[in-house]
Design a protein around this motif. Structure first.
Motif, PDB file in Angstrom:
ATOM      1  N   ARG A 186      35.630  37.974  25.073  1.00  0.00           N
ATOM      2  CA  ARG A 186      36.036  38.747  23.902  1.00  0.00           C
ATOM      3  C   ARG A 186      35.709  40.224  24.046  1.00  0.00           C
ATOM      4  O   ARG A 186      36.342  41.064  23.404  1.00  0.00           O
ATOM      5  CB  ARG A 186      35.364  38.189  22.652  1.00  0.00           C
ATOM      6  N   GLU A 200      45.194  31.142  26.112  1.00  0.00           N
ATOM      7  CA  GLU A 200      44.220  30.908  25.045  1.00  0.00           C
ATOM      8  C   GLU A 200      43.071  30.038  25.544  1.00  0.00           C
ATOM      9  O   GLU A 200      41.912  30.267  25.191  1.00  0.00           O
ATOM     10  CB  GLU A 200      44.912  30.236  23.856  1.00  0.00           C
ATOM     11  N   ARG A 203      40.761  32.238  27.542  1.00  0.00           N
ATOM     12  CA  ARG A 203      40.038  33.207  26.707  1.00  0.00           C
ATOM     13  C   ARG A 203      38.882  32.560  25.960  1.00  0.00           C
ATOM     14  O   ARG A 203      37.919  33.235  25.591  1.00  0.00           O
ATOM     15  CB  ARG A 203      40.986  33.870  25.717  1.00  0.00           C
ATOM     16  N   THR A 204      38.960  31.267  25.711  1.00  0.00           N
ATOM     17  CA  THR A 204      37.921  30.585  24.939  1.00  0.00           C
ATOM     18  C   THR A 204      37.088  29.622  25.781  1.00  0.00           C
ATOM     19  O   THR A 204      36.206  28.936  25.248  1.00  0.00           O
ATOM     20  CB  THR A 204      38.555  29.810  23.777  1.00  0.00           C
TER      21      THR A 204
END
Length: 209
Positions: A186, A200, A203-204
């Motif tokens: 982030r 996604e 990213r997580t």
């Protein structure tokens, strides 16, 4: 001791003193006091440092870190600033390899937990030194990711890691890529292209070593 590892260490120590012991960091649940205690444990308590990576001895690591965190804060930061010459991870023979990424990432953990930060304009030689460490980090951080990740740093090169099949492209300066692969997705200024669901997921994902 390399000049980049040394400068990251000294700048981090200065910042720890400036923000105080209770400031937030990007390490979830850790204050600056906790972060300083972690760094001291890593260098000065090899009996407990194994628990950073090995869950069976993590309770011992947590107990030692809690005791270190109780040291007066200024003294604790001074221990961060002045590494022991005998340590397996801070003696002159290994300091550059063992500490450049460690102190760069934790320096940014404190910087980027605050407000109004901007990426630093790192010297080209430091970005190159970070890039040299990046392929091995990518292979480790992405070893369980189900798609191929093409990691690119303009003017430095590219490497790939992860699984097979679909492909993602992760682009940024070497320092930003290292932050991303250390699990600070982030806060990392990168470009990530590919199938939306996989973007996604990356990213997580729980990345890091």
């Amino acid at each position: 001791m390399s000049r980049f590892a040394r400068s990251e260490r000294q700048e981090l120590a200065d910042l720890l003193l400036a923000v105080g012991p209770d400031a937030a960091t990007l390490d979830e649940g850790w204050t600056t006091r906790d972060l300083a205690a972690h760094l001291v444990l890593r260098e000065r308590r090899p009996d407990a440092a194994a628990g950073i990576l090995l869950p069976p001895v993590r309770r011992h690591t947590d107990r030692v870190q809690a005791r270190l965190a109780a040291i007066p804060y200024q003294r604790l930061v001074e221990l961060v600033r002045q590494p022991p010459w005998w340590s397996p991870v801070s003696n002159p023979l290994v300091h550059e390899q063992a500490n450049l990424m460690e102190f760069f990432v934790h320096h940014e953990d404190v910087r980027r937990a605050g407000t109004g930060w901007q990426p630093r304009n790192l010297p080209a030689a430091q970005q190159a030194a970070l890039w040299r460490r990046l392929p091995a980090l990518a292979r480790l951080a992405l070893r369980r990711f189900p798609a191929t990740v093409l990691v690119q740093a303009p003017e430095h090169g590219e490497t790939s890691a992860g699984g097979t099949g679909d492909q993602l492209r992760l682009v940024g300066a070497p320092g930003e890529l290292i932050l991303f692969l250390f699990g600070r997705q982030r806060a990392a200024r990168v470009q990530l292209d590919g199938p939306a669901a996989l973007v996604e997921r990356l990213r997580t994902a729980r990345l890091g070593v």
